[in-house]
Motif scaffolding. Structure first.
Motif, PDB file in Angstrom:
ATOM      1  N   CYS A  45       0.839  -1.204   0.000  1.00 30.10           N
ATOM      2  CA  CYS A  45       0.000   0.000   0.000  1.00 30.10           C
ATOM      3  C   CYS A  45       0.872   1.250   0.000  1.00 30.10           C
ATOM      4  O   CYS A  45       2.026   1.223   0.441  1.00 30.10           O
ATOM      5  CB  CYS A  45      -0.914   0.025   1.220  1.00 30.10           C
ATOM      6  SG  CYS A  45      -2.133  -1.301   1.214  1.00 30.10           S
ATOM      7  N   LEU A  46       0.281   2.354  -0.479  1.00 28.03           N
ATOM      8  CA  LEU A  46       0.975   3.631  -0.417  1.00 28.03           C
ATOM      9  C   LEU A  46       1.165   4.012   1.042  1.00 28.03           C
ATOM     10  O   LEU A  46       0.316   3.693   1.881  1.00 28.03           O
ATOM     11  CB  LEU A  46       0.158   4.706  -1.145  1.00 28.03           C
ATOM     12  CG  LEU A  46       0.032   4.548  -2.657  1.00 28.03           C
ATOM     13  CD1 LEU A  46      -0.923   5.592  -3.220  1.00 28.03           C
ATOM     14  CD2 LEU A  46       1.385   4.658  -3.323  1.00 28.03           C
ATOM     15  N   PRO A  47       2.241   4.694   1.384  1.00 23.71           N
ATOM     16  CA  PRO A  47       2.515   5.015   2.789  1.00 23.71           C
ATOM     17  C   PRO A  47       1.371   5.805   3.430  1.00 23.71           C
ATOM     18  O   PRO A  47       0.894   6.794   2.886  1.00 23.71           O
ATOM     19  CB  PRO A  47       3.783   5.880   2.713  1.00 23.71           C
ATOM     20  CG  PRO A  47       4.431   5.485   1.435  1.00 23.71           C
ATOM     21  CD  PRO A  47       3.309   5.127   0.499  1.00 23.71           C
ATOM     22  N   GLY A  48       0.915   5.306   4.577  1.00 22.06           N
ATOM     23  CA  GLY A  48      -0.130   5.986   5.331  1.00 22.06           C
ATOM     24  C   GLY A  48      -1.541   5.783   4.807  1.00 22.06           C
ATOM     25  O   GLY A  48      -2.475   6.399   5.302  1.00 22.06           O
ATOM     26  N   THR A  49      -1.727   4.937   3.798  1.00 26.73           N
ATOM     27  CA  THR A  49      -3.057   4.718   3.225  1.00 26.73           C
ATOM     28  C   THR A  49      -3.290   3.222   3.038  1.00 26.73           C
ATOM     29  O   THR A  49      -2.393   2.412   3.253  1.00 26.73           O
ATOM     30  CB  THR A  49      -3.216   5.396   1.849  1.00 26.73           C
ATOM     31  OG1 THR A  49      -2.375   4.735   0.904  1.00 26.73           O
ATOM     32  CG2 THR A  49      -2.872   6.867   1.898  1.00 26.73           C
ATOM     33  N   TRP A  50      -4.490   2.877   2.603  1.00 26.35           N
ATOM     34  CA  TRP A  50      -4.816   1.501   2.245  1.00 26.35           C
ATOM     35  C   TRP A  50      -4.931   1.345   0.731  1.00 26.35           C
ATOM     36  O   TRP A  50      -5.486   0.378   0.239  1.00 26.35           O
ATOM     37  CB  TRP A  50      -6.123   1.073   2.915  1.00 26.35           C
ATOM     38  CG  TRP A  50      -5.926   0.722   4.342  1.00 26.35           C
ATOM     39  CD1 TRP A  50      -6.182   1.514   5.422  1.00 26.35           C
ATOM     40  CD2 TRP A  50      -5.409  -0.501   4.857  1.00 26.35           C
ATOM     41  NE1 TRP A  50      -5.860   0.859   6.576  1.00 26.35           N
ATOM     42  CE2 TRP A  50      -5.389  -0.389   6.260  1.00 26.35           C
ATOM     43  CE3 TRP A  50      -4.969  -1.676   4.276  1.00 26.35           C
ATOM     44  CZ2 TRP A  50      -4.943  -1.414   7.083  1.00 26.35           C
ATOM     45  CZ3 TRP A  50      -4.534  -2.699   5.100  1.00 26.35           C
ATOM     46  CH2 TRP A  50      -4.520  -2.559   6.487  1.00 26.35           C
ATOM     47  N   ARG A  51      -4.427   2.293  -0.035  1.00 28.01           N
ATOM     48  CA  ARG A  51      -4.467   2.214  -1.500  1.00 28.01           C
ATOM     49  C   ARG A  51      -3.375   1.276  -1.992  1.00 28.01           C
ATOM     50  O   ARG A  51      -2.198   1.484  -1.708  1.00 28.01           O
ATOM     51  CB  ARG A  51      -4.278   3.593  -2.115  1.00 28.01           C
ATOM     52  CG  ARG A  51      -5.434   4.499  -1.834  1.00 28.01           C
ATOM     53  CD  ARG A  51      -5.260   5.795  -2.568  1.00 28.01           C
ATOM     54  NE  ARG A  51      -6.402   6.646  -2.301  1.00 28.01           N
ATOM     55  CZ  ARG A  51      -6.331   7.950  -2.161  1.00 28.01           C
ATOM     56  NH1 ARG A  51      -5.164   8.554  -2.267  1.00 28.01           N
ATOM     57  NH2 ARG A  51      -7.415   8.645  -1.932  1.00 28.01           N
ATOM     58  N   LEU A  52      -3.770   0.263  -2.737  1.00 33.07           N
ATOM     59  CA  LEU A  52      -2.817  -0.718  -3.241  1.00 33.07           C
ATOM     60  C   LEU A  52      -1.936  -0.105  -4.318  1.00 33.07           C
ATOM     61  O   LEU A  52      -2.430   0.570  -5.222  1.00 33.07           O
ATOM     62  CB  LEU A  52      -3.553  -1.929  -3.809  1.00 33.07           C
ATOM     63  CG  LEU A  52      -4.368  -2.745  -2.814  1.00 33.07           C
ATOM     64  CD1 LEU A  52      -5.189  -3.785  -3.552  1.00 33.07           C
ATOM     65  CD2 LEU A  52      -3.468  -3.394  -1.799  1.00 33.07           C
ATOM     66  N   ALA A  53      -0.634  -0.351  -4.210  1.00 31.84           N
ATOM     67  CA  ALA A  53       0.316   0.149  -5.200  1.00 31.84           C
ATOM     68  C   ALA A  53       1.582  -0.704  -5.144  1.00 31.84           C
ATOM     69  O   ALA A  53       2.047  -1.060  -4.070  1.00 31.84           O
ATOM     70  CB  ALA A  53       0.661   1.604  -4.939  1.00 31.84           C
ATOM     71  N   ASP A  55       5.438  -0.876  -7.255  1.00 31.18           N
ATOM     72  CA  ASP A  55       6.365  -0.298  -8.239  1.00 31.18           C
ATOM     73  C   ASP A  55       5.808   0.965  -8.877  1.00 31.18           C
ATOM     74  O   ASP A  55       5.924   1.176 -10.084  1.00 31.18           O
ATOM     75  CB  ASP A  55       6.709  -1.322  -9.322  1.00 31.18           C
ATOM     76  CG  ASP A  55       7.449  -2.524  -8.759  1.00 31.18           C
ATOM     77  OD1 ASP A  55       8.170  -2.345  -7.752  1.00 31.18           O
ATOM     78  OD2 ASP A  55       7.318  -3.617  -9.328  1.00 31.18           O
ATOM     79  N   GLY A  56       5.167   1.805  -8.104  1.00 27.82           N
ATOM     80  CA  GLY A  56       4.642   3.070  -8.608  1.00 27.82           C
ATOM     81  C   GLY A  56       3.320   2.958  -9.342  1.00 27.82           C
ATOM     82  O   GLY A  56       2.746   3.970  -9.743  1.00 27.82           O
ATOM     83  N   GLN A  57       2.805   1.761  -9.533  1.00 36.11           N
ATOM     84  CA  GLN A  57       1.521   1.556 -10.206  1.00 36.11           C
ATOM     85  C   GLN A  57       0.443   1.385  -9.145  1.00 36.11           C
ATOM     86  O   GLN A  57       0.462   0.432  -8.381  1.00 36.11           O
ATOM     87  CB  GLN A  57       1.566   0.331 -11.119  1.00 36.11           C
ATOM     88  CG  GLN A  57       2.491   0.481 -12.284  1.00 36.11           C
ATOM     89  CD  GLN A  57       2.018   1.579 -13.233  1.00 36.11           C
ATOM     90  OE1 GLN A  57       0.837   1.736 -13.491  1.00 36.11           O
ATOM     91  NE2 GLN A  57       2.965   2.340 -13.728  1.00 36.11           N
ATOM     92  N   ARG A  58      -0.514   2.324  -9.121  1.00 40.42           N
ATOM     93  CA  ARG A  58      -1.571   2.292  -8.119  1.00 40.42           C
ATOM     94  C   ARG A  58      -2.808   1.624  -8.689  1.00 40.42           C
ATOM     95  O   ARG A  58      -3.152   1.816  -9.852  1.00 40.42           O
ATOM     96  CB  ARG A  58      -1.909   3.725  -7.708  1.00 40.42           C
ATOM     97  CG  ARG A  58      -2.912   3.804  -6.587  1.00 40.42           C
ATOM     98  CD  ARG A  58      -3.044   5.213  -6.082  1.00 40.42           C
ATOM     99  NE  ARG A  58      -3.886   6.030  -6.921  1.00 40.42           N
ATOM    100  CZ  ARG A  58      -5.206   6.151  -6.756  1.00 40.42           C
ATOM    101  NH1 ARG A  58      -5.819   5.500  -5.815  1.00 40.42           N
ATOM    102  NH2 ARG A  58      -5.906   6.918  -7.556  1.00 40.42           N
ATOM    103  N   PHE A  59      -3.495   0.831  -7.874  1.00 45.68           N
ATOM    104  CA  PHE A  59      -4.770   0.237  -8.273  1.00 45.68           C
ATOM    105  C   PHE A  59      -5.815   1.341  -8.272  1.00 45.68           C
ATOM    106  O   PHE A  59      -6.148   1.912  -7.252  1.00 45.68           O
ATOM    107  CB  PHE A  59      -5.163  -0.883  -7.303  1.00 45.68           C
ATOM    108  CG  PHE A  59      -6.558  -1.396  -7.521  1.00 45.68           C
ATOM    109  CD1 PHE A  59      -6.861  -2.136  -8.649  1.00 45.68           C
ATOM    110  CD2 PHE A  59      -7.563  -1.128  -6.615  1.00 45.68           C
ATOM    111  CE1 PHE A  59      -8.145  -2.609  -8.861  1.00 45.68           C
ATOM    112  CE2 PHE A  59      -8.845  -1.598  -6.809  1.00 45.68           C
ATOM    113  CZ  PHE A  59      -9.137  -2.332  -7.937  1.00 45.68           C
ATOM    114  N   ARG A  60      -6.347   1.665  -9.454  1.00 46.50           N
ATOM    115  CA  ARG A  60      -7.302   2.759  -9.566  1.00 46.50           C
ATOM    116  C   ARG A  60      -8.738   2.276  -9.497  1.00 46.50           C
ATOM    117  O   ARG A  60      -9.592   2.937  -8.958  1.00 46.50           O
ATOM    118  CB  ARG A  60      -7.057   3.524 -10.847  1.00 46.50           C
ATOM    119  CG  ARG A  60      -5.812   4.388 -10.751  1.00 46.50           C
ATOM    120  CD  ARG A  60      -5.605   5.188 -12.011  1.00 46.50           C
ATOM    121  NE  ARG A  60      -4.570   6.192 -11.897  1.00 46.50           N
ATOM    122  CZ  ARG A  60      -3.310   5.990 -11.654  1.00 46.50           C
ATOM    123  NH1 ARG A  60      -2.891   4.779 -11.426  1.00 46.50           N
ATOM    124  NH2 ARG A  60      -2.448   6.968 -11.601  1.00 46.50           N
TER     125      ARG A  60
END
Length: 88
Positions: A45-53, A55-60
């Protein structure tokens, strides 16, 4: 032609698909790597969040797609069989 759904309804459906997809991806990652929630958050996850990412590719997800309704054009849509005037 079928009824068009309101944009709000479609957007909420996309959000539901995102929620389900996020749950399935996190369950798959936890099972594959045999890790708990804190480790999953640290690694995927991105730092401080639950957003999956990764190698710089975020799950949109599907909810990031904008829903646009187009005006009905009916008979004004050109077809290959529309007669055209020949000049000559």
């Amino acid at each position: 032609m079928g009824q068009l759904l309101p944009a709000r309804r479609v957007q909420s459906d996309f959000s539901a698909v995102d929620s389900y997809t996020w749950e399935r991806i996190t369950a798959w990652l936890r099972d594959k790597h045999k890790i708990g929630w804190p480790e999953l958050r640290r690694r995927f996850c991105l730092p401080g969040t639950w957003r999956l990412a990764v190698d710089g590719q975020r799950f949109r997800g599907a909810a990031s797609v904008s829903v646009v309704r187009y005006r009905y054009r009916g008979y004004r849509i050109p077809t290959p069989w529309t007669p055209t005037a020949t000049t000559g």
